[in-house]
Design a protein around this motif. Structure first.
Motif, short mmCIF file in Angstrom:
data_model
loop_
_atom_site.label_atom_id
_atom_site.label_comp_id
_atom_site.label_asym_id
_atom_site.label_seq_id
_atom_site.Cartn_x
_atom_site.Cartn_y
_atom_site.Cartn_z
N ALA A 57 2.07 8.86 21.93
CA ALA A 57 1.77 9.49 23.20
C ALA A 57 2.56 9.11 24.39
CB ALA A 57 0.11 9.58 23.34
N VAL A 58 1.82 8.09 23.95
CA VAL A 58 2.73 7.07 25.59
C VAL A 58 4.80 6.87 25.30
CG1 VAL A 58 3.86 5.09 26.45
CG2 VAL A 58 1.16 5.46 26.36
N TYR A 59 4.75 6.74 24.31
CA TYR A 59 6.46 6.96 23.20
C TYR A 59 6.98 8.29 23.87
CZ TYR A 59 6.92 1.76 22.13
OH TYR A 59 6.93 0.86 22.42
N VAL A 60 6.45 9.05 23.30
CA VAL A 60 6.64 10.54 23.42
C VAL A 60 7.46 10.99 25.09
CG1 VAL A 60 6.15 12.96 23.34
CG2 VAL A 60 6.39 11.70 21.48
N ILE A 61 6.09 10.56 26.26
CA ILE A 61 5.66 11.05 26.96
C ILE A 61 7.11 10.09 27.83
CG2 ILE A 61 5.56 10.52 29.77
CD1 ILE A 61 2.54 11.20 27.39
N GLY A 62 7.38 9.10 27.48
CA GLY A 62 8.67 8.41 28.10
C GLY A 62 10.24 8.90 27.28
N ALA A 63 9.76 9.15 26.12
CA ALA A 63 11.00 10.22 25.47
C ALA A 63 11.32 11.30 26.46
CB ALA A 63 11.33 10.60 23.98
N ILE A 64 10.30 12.02 26.79
CA ILE A 64 10.57 13.32 27.58
C ILE A 64 11.49 13.25 29.03
CG2 ILE A 64 8.81 15.27 28.70
CD1 ILE A 64 7.76 15.25 26.05
N TYR A 65 10.78 11.96 29.56
CA TYR A 65 11.08 11.31 30.84
C TYR A 65 12.32 10.65 31.03
CZ TYR A 65 11.33 8.38 35.15
OH TYR A 65 11.53 7.97 36.43
N GLN A 66 13.06 10.04 29.99
CA GLN A 66 14.44 9.39 29.61
C GLN A 66 15.70 10.97 28.84
OE1 GLN A 66 15.43 6.41 30.37
NE2 GLN A 66 13.20 6.33 31.38
N TRP A 67 14.96 11.41 28.49
CA TRP A 67 15.78 12.61 28.18
C TRP A 67 16.91 13.44 29.03
CZ3 TRP A 67 15.31 14.06 22.86
CH2 TRP A 67 15.97 15.24 23.04
N PRO A 68 18.03 12.90 28.91
CA PRO A 68 19.91 13.51 29.60
C PRO A 68 19.36 14.86 30.32
CG PRO A 68 19.84 13.18 27.18
CD PRO A 68 18.64 13.10 27.35
N PRO A 69 19.62 15.28 31.21
CA PRO A 69 19.48 16.85 31.73
C PRO A 69 20.14 17.51 30.70
CG PRO A 69 20.13 15.51 33.51
CD PRO A 69 19.90 14.65 32.25
N SER A 70 21.91 16.88 30.54
CA SER A 70 22.74 17.64 30.00
C SER A 70 23.62 16.77 28.75
CB SER A 70 24.09 18.02 30.68
OG SER A 70 24.28 17.34 31.32
N PHE A 71 23.74 17.77 27.41
CA PHE A 71 24.62 17.25 26.81
C PHE A 71 25.39 16.93 26.43
CE2 PHE A 71 27.21 17.09 22.07
CZ PHE A 71 25.98 16.24 21.85
N GLU A 72 25.27 15.10 26.57
CA GLU A 72 27.20 14.18 26.90
C GLU A 72 27.51 13.50 25.98
OE1 GLU A 72 25.87 11.88 30.14
OE2 GLU A 72 25.13 13.21 31.28
N GLY A 73 27.39 14.03 24.14
CA GLY A 73 27.20 13.67 23.49
C GLY A 73 28.76 14.25 23.03
N ILE A 74 28.78 13.96 21.40
CA ILE A 74 30.68 13.84 20.95
C ILE A 74 30.29 15.43 19.78
CG2 ILE A 74 32.53 13.66 19.78
CD1 ILE A 74 32.16 10.99 21.29
N PHE A 75 31.36 16.62 19.78
CA PHE A 75 30.80 17.74 18.76
C PHE A 75 31.74 17.39 18.29
CE2 PHE A 75 29.28 19.93 22.35
CZ PHE A 75 27.45 20.19 21.81
#
Length: 77
Positions: A57-75
């Motif tokens: 649960a802590v790791y999921v909450i941390g992942a949601i908190y760290q999730w970037p607001p927009s995708f910055e990867g490569i398509f």
């Protein structure tokens, strides 16, 4: 299942080691080291199962908190 715990414990230790040159290394070293400790404790059956559910649960909450607001990867298409 024990092999799974050993492999992931070693992987988490390697990931923890590779974070030393990261600007926010203390966060990631702690995160990966705690996951490696959890693998060891699960391997030796020293912690009850509710501890692992709380960690998840802590790791999921941390992942949601760290999730970037927009995708910055490569398509690729």
């Amino acid at each position: 299942m024990k092999l799974f715990k050993i492999v992931f414990g070693v992987i988490f230790i390697i990931f923890s080691y590779l974070q030393f040159n990261d600007p926010d290394s203390s966060i990631w070293i702690f995160t990966y080291s705690f996951a490696a400790l959890a693998c060891y404790m699960s391997f030796k059956e020293l912690w009850p199962s509710w501890v692992f559910y709380a960690m998840a649960a802590v790791y999921v909450i941390g992942a949601i908190y760290q999730w970037p607001p927009s995708f910055e990867g490569i398509f690729f298409w």
